[in-house]
Scaffold this active site. Structure first.
Site, PDB file in Angstrom:
ATOM      1  N   HIS A  36       6.513   0.848   2.658  1.00 10.56           N
ATOM      2  CA  HIS A  36       7.692   1.105   1.831  1.00 10.56           C
ATOM      3  C   HIS A  36       8.973   0.909   2.644  1.00 10.56           C
ATOM      4  O   HIS A  36       8.956   0.749   3.873  1.00 10.56           O
ATOM      5  CB  HIS A  36       7.645   2.538   1.283  1.00 10.56           C
ATOM      6  CG  HIS A  36       7.554   3.577   2.357  1.00 10.56           C
ATOM      7  ND1 HIS A  36       8.621   3.933   3.163  1.00 10.56           N
ATOM      8  CD2 HIS A  36       6.515   4.327   2.795  1.00 10.56           C
ATOM      9  CE1 HIS A  36       8.258   4.858   4.028  1.00 10.56           C
ATOM     10  NE2 HIS A  36       6.960   5.111   3.831  1.00 10.56           N
ATOM     11  N   ASP A 321       3.443   3.093   6.751  1.00 15.73           N
ATOM     12  CA  ASP A 321       3.320   2.655   8.140  1.00 15.73           C
ATOM     13  C   ASP A 321       1.951   3.021   8.703  1.00 15.73           C
ATOM     14  O   ASP A 321       1.341   2.254   9.452  1.00 15.73           O
ATOM     15  CB  ASP A 321       4.435   3.244   8.997  1.00 15.73           C
ATOM     16  CG  ASP A 321       4.585   4.754   8.856  1.00 15.73           C
ATOM     17  OD1 ASP A 321       3.881   5.364   8.028  1.00 15.73           O
ATOM     18  OD2 ASP A 321       5.419   5.333   9.579  1.00 15.73           O
TER      19      ASP A 321
END
Length: 447
Positions: A36, A321
């Site tokens: 994101h 991540d």
């Protein structure tokens, strides 16, 4: 196993509908895993002067995508369109529901990142979409904006995209890893203990290697948004203290993803590195390889359960991540692809996994590309993978990696296994069986 599945996968390879070739290699499928965009912290420490009320963008509160994060994914979407629509002419010029499938983790920032990215790919007012065909021609509807479905599953059970999903077995493996000499020596070192003690004193809570990331992550984001006041409102904060704490946390992340200086790292008869990579990055790597195997196995078949994959050109994972980190760690390329070593993949980082078929030798190949962050281009990283000597690598290399770190049971079952009863027996890869079942059983309607 590999030779058998190769035979099935390479059956009748000619005839793929594609419009991009590089020499004799034809692009047949693309999978994308992205992080994101820019966001607010997901949580913070008790003494932090910037509590939840300080974060007002993106609907307000913890973990929300910012306008900057939306722009980062808009930019990435435009880059993907430029690559695959304009240059390669592989994706359709306008949204085609049969050719793209988007799966997101079930949190606002990943869902809205996907929406922002798709706006960059297929939502521009450039004449590619048609009013009252692709979007309504009514007052108030942005001209050219085409809404595209983003699918998700419950976050607690999303073992593909959410590395913090409910998984007691993963926690048991991590707790065991912490008892290894390497992790204990690191944790008990003067440098680490001194920093944890300082942060415990400063933050109003006991800080250990398990929750250190909360402090470093909050401070990282606060330097972006409150850099003019963080040093006055948070008197103990210094650039040097942050750098030291962040470096310690980077090493913890390596351990948590199964990357140790001493490999194998065996504790009580268990290789905690392999087990960690199996339970974290194993599911998503195997999911991607499964898609490619099914794509190859279904070529030339017209049965209803093959129609979806024959039409599909682009499968997207909108995630975190930690997802990319686990994926890279599964392939043992974390230090190669994530810079600096041990650091998190940055906002809007993306991995592109392209599947090719060579018309000369009739073999499948893959190419892996990395987008490091907003403003960077696409960098081919295939050669960072052990066994790959060029930008196009034999798919069997990826199949072997996926078989090596495949979960020993279906992941939703394995997560509830007991490590104390785990024998560590080697498991024959189920990829061949997965392909056969995929072709025989019509469960792909779920996609």
């Amino acid at each position: 196993m590999v030779s058998a599945i190769s035979i099935i996968g390479l059956f009748a390879l000619t005839g793929f509908s594609t419009s991009y070739t590089n020499g004799t290699k034809e692009l047949v499928f693309v999978q994308t895993l992205w992080r994101h965009g820019d966001r607010s912290p997901t949580k913070t420490f008790p003494t932090d002067p910037y509590q939840e009320s300080a974060w007002t963008f993106g609907g307000g509160g913890w973990g929300q995508l910012s306008p900057t994060g939306m722009k980062q994914h808009l930019n990435l979407g435009k880059m993907l369109r430029s690559r695959y629509v304009t240059d390669y002419q592989f994706f359709p010029t306008k949204y085609n529901a049969k050719q793209i499938y988007v799966r997101s983790t079930d949190v606002n920032r990943t869902i809205i990142s996907a929406m922002s990215n798709l706006l960059g790919q297929y939502g521009q007012d450039d004449g590619s979409s048609v009013a009252d065909v692709d979007y309504p021609a009514v007052v108030g509807w942005p001209k050219g904006f085409v809404p595209i479905a983003v699918h998700t599953v419950d976050d607690d059970t999303d073992h593909l995209g959410n590395m913090e999903s409910t998984c007691p077995f993963r926690e048991q493996v991590w707790n065991l890893a912490k008892t290894s000499d390497e992790v204990k020596n690191f944790t008990n070192s003067d440098k680490v203990q001194s920093m944890l003690a300082k942060l415990t004193n400063y933050t109003g809570e006991t800080v250990d290697i398990d929750n250190l990331w909360i402090i470093t992550n909050a401070l990282y984001i606060e330097q972006i948004y409150f850099n003019d006041s963080i040093r006055t409102k948070n008197s103990w904060f210094t650039d040097d203290l942050y750098a030291q704490a962040d470096a310690i946390n980077d090493q913890v992340q390596l351990y948590q993803n199964g990357i140790f200086k001493n490999m194998p790292n065996v504790v009580n008869g268990h290789d905690v590195g392999v087990l960690t990579r199996k339970i974290r990055g194993g599911p998503i790597l195997n999911d991607m390889v499964m898609h490619m195997n099914i794509k190859l196995a279904c070529q030339g078949m017209t049965t209803p359960n093959c129609t979806w994959i024959n039409n599909l050109k682009n499968y997207v994972y909108s995630a975190h991540d930690t997802t990319i980190y686990a994926f890279f760690s599964a392939l043992l390329i974390e230090e190669y692809a994530v810079k600096p070593s041990g650091g998190y993949p940055l906002y809007s980082a993306a991995v592109l996994l392209e599947l090719y078929v060579d018309s000369a030798d009739k073999k499948p190949y893959f190419k892996m590309i990395y987008h490091e962050q907003d403003g960077s281009g696409f960098k081919t990283i295939t050669q960072g993978i052990q066994g790959c000597s060029s930008d196009y690598c034999d798919l069997d290399v990826l199949r072997n990696f996926s078989a090596t770190i495949q979960p020993d049971q279906p992941i939703d079952q394995w997560c509830y296994s007991d490590l104390n009863k785990y024998s560590g027996v080697s498991t024959v890869s189920m990829l061949l069986i997965a392909v056969i079942l995929a072709v025989r059983n019509d469960f792909f309607g779920l996609f």
